[in-house]
Design a protein around this motif. Sequence first.
Motif, PDB file in Angstrom:
ATOM      1  N   ILE A 105       0.875  -1.165   0.000  1.00  0.00           N
ATOM      2  CA  ILE A 105       0.000   0.000   0.000  1.00  0.00           C
ATOM      3  C   ILE A 105       0.914   1.216   0.000  1.00  0.00           C
ATOM      4  O   ILE A 105       1.765   1.356   0.879  1.00  0.00           O
ATOM      5  N   ILE A 106       0.756   2.050  -0.992  1.00  0.00           N
ATOM      6  CA  ILE A 106       1.546   3.269  -1.065  1.00  0.00           C
ATOM      7  C   ILE A 106       0.647   4.415  -0.634  1.00  0.00           C
ATOM      8  O   ILE A 106      -0.438   4.610  -1.185  1.00  0.00           O
ATOM      9  N   VAL A 107       1.096   5.129   0.391  1.00  0.00           N
ATOM     10  CA  VAL A 107       0.357   6.282   0.891  1.00  0.00           C
ATOM     11  C   VAL A 107       1.179   7.524   0.603  1.00  0.00           C
ATOM     12  O   VAL A 107       2.395   7.534   0.753  1.00  0.00           O
ATOM     13  N   ARG A 108       0.481   8.569   0.155  1.00  0.00           N
ATOM     14  CA  ARG A 108       1.182   9.792  -0.217  1.00  0.00           C
ATOM     15  C   ARG A 108       0.496  11.004   0.393  1.00  0.00           C
ATOM     16  O   ARG A 108      -0.726  11.040   0.521  1.00  0.00           O
ATOM     17  N   SER A 109       1.313  11.963   0.731  1.00  0.00           N
ATOM     18  CA  SER A 109       0.823  13.268   1.144  1.00  0.00           C
ATOM     19  C   SER A 109       1.638  14.294   0.378  1.00  0.00           C
ATOM     20  O   SER A 109       2.546  13.945  -0.379  1.00  0.00           O
ATOM     21  N   ALA A 110       1.347  15.557   0.596  1.00  0.00           N
ATOM     22  CA  ALA A 110       2.114  16.606  -0.074  1.00  0.00           C
ATOM     23  C   ALA A 110       3.577  16.563   0.354  1.00  0.00           C
ATOM     24  O   ALA A 110       4.469  16.902  -0.415  1.00  0.00           O
ATOM     25  N   ALA A 111       3.839  16.100   1.565  1.00  0.00           N
ATOM     26  CA  ALA A 111       5.194  16.120   2.118  1.00  0.00           C
ATOM     27  C   ALA A 111       6.026  14.883   1.777  1.00  0.00           C
ATOM     28  O   ALA A 111       7.230  14.988   1.582  1.00  0.00           O
ATOM     29  N   LEU A 112       5.406  13.701   1.739  1.00  0.00           N
ATOM     30  CA  LEU A 112       6.175  12.486   1.497  1.00  0.00           C
ATOM     31  C   LEU A 112       5.292  11.339   1.058  1.00  0.00           C
ATOM     32  O   LEU A 112       4.071  11.430   1.084  1.00  0.00           O
ATOM     33  N   SER A 113       5.931  10.242   0.671  1.00  0.00           N
ATOM     34  CA  SER A 113       5.197   9.013   0.371  1.00  0.00           C
ATOM     35  C   SER A 113       5.918   7.861   1.050  1.00  0.00           C
ATOM     36  O   SER A 113       7.106   7.939   1.346  1.00  0.00           O
ATOM     37  N   ALA A 114       5.159   6.798   1.297  1.00  0.00           N
ATOM     38  CA  ALA A 114       5.729   5.620   1.955  1.00  0.00           C
ATOM     39  C   ALA A 114       5.095   4.381   1.363  1.00  0.00           C
ATOM     40  O   ALA A 114       3.928   4.374   0.975  1.00  0.00           O
ATOM     41  N   GLY A 115       5.892   3.314   1.289  1.00  0.00           N
ATOM     42  CA  GLY A 115       5.398   2.006   0.904  1.00  0.00           C
ATOM     43  C   GLY A 115       5.172   1.182   2.152  1.00  0.00           C
ATOM     44  O   GLY A 115       6.039   1.132   3.027  1.00  0.00           O
ATOM     45  N   LEU A 116       4.017   0.578   2.253  1.00  0.00           N
ATOM     46  CA  LEU A 116       3.648  -0.222   3.422  1.00  0.00           C
ATOM     47  C   LEU A 116       3.367  -1.639   2.953  1.00  0.00           C
ATOM     48  O   LEU A 116       2.413  -1.857   2.216  1.00  0.00           O
ATOM     49  N   ASP A 117       4.200  -2.583   3.349  1.00  0.00           N
ATOM     50  CA  ASP A 117       4.011  -3.977   2.956  1.00  0.00           C
ATOM     51  C   ASP A 117       3.332  -4.741   4.080  1.00  0.00           C
ATOM     52  O   ASP A 117       3.801  -4.726   5.219  1.00  0.00           O
ATOM     53  N   ILE A 118       2.233  -5.423   3.728  1.00  0.00           N
ATOM     54  CA  ILE A 118       1.482  -6.244   4.675  1.00  0.00           C
ATOM     55  C   ILE A 118       1.382  -7.637   4.076  1.00  0.00           C
ATOM     56  O   ILE A 118       1.133  -7.785   2.880  1.00  0.00           O
ATOM     57  N   ALA A 119       1.542  -8.650   4.905  1.00  0.00           N
ATOM     58  CA  ALA A 119       1.445 -10.028   4.428  1.00  0.00           C
ATOM     59  C   ALA A 119       0.140 -10.227   3.667  1.00  0.00           C
ATOM     60  O   ALA A 119      -0.941  -9.881   4.156  1.00  0.00           O
ATOM     61  N   ALA A 120       0.249 -10.779   2.463  1.00  0.00           N
ATOM     62  CA  ALA A 120      -0.928 -11.003   1.616  1.00  0.00           C
ATOM     63  C   ALA A 120      -1.944 -11.897   2.315  1.00  0.00           C
ATOM     64  O   ALA A 120      -3.159 -11.683   2.193  1.00  0.00           O
ATOM     65  N   SER A 121      -1.470 -12.865   3.057  1.00  0.00           N
ATOM     66  CA  SER A 121      -2.385 -13.761   3.767  1.00  0.00           C
ATOM     67  C   SER A 121      -3.180 -13.003   4.831  1.00  0.00           C
ATOM     68  O   SER A 121      -4.363 -13.291   5.049  1.00  0.00           O
TER      69      SER A 121
END
Length: 147
Positions: free
Chosen positions: A95-111
């Motif tokens: 899940i990639i979350v973005r704001s005006a200031a930054l973005s981050a990738g968030l990995d969560i177990a598919a299961s």
Amino acid sequence: MTQPFSGAAEGTSVTHKVVVNVFVADQWPASLPAELRYDSTDPYAVCLSLGGTSTGTVDWVFARSLLSEGVSRPVGLGDVLVIPPHRCHRHSVRIIVRSAALSAGLDIAASAVAAFLAHTDRAVPPGTEGLHIDLDRVVAELTAGSE
């Protein structure tokens, strides 16, 4: 890591504890405790709540359908994107979350994501969300500031 379904028999809410691997540019990846939450009073939305940050808890609320579609194909525009498992991250949904200031990738177990979504589907089957909206409450909230 998931926690068993915690909703009531009617399926009013679902909470799964997960570990999220966070990737931010120019920083080392970090694993943080998090929760995926769903409540039938807001039947179209899910919440990803990241804990353990220096500023407290950070919540992202986005469409349940976005998360559901994102387990099989890349989806999303704007602030939240969901990317299914693929050769670079075979066992996680990103899940990639973005704001005006930054973005981050968030990995969560598919299961964990699949189990969470299965429980939300039992709580409120897709396509029946409209039956779970309290229109009187929504109208009251919308008109509260206009008096």
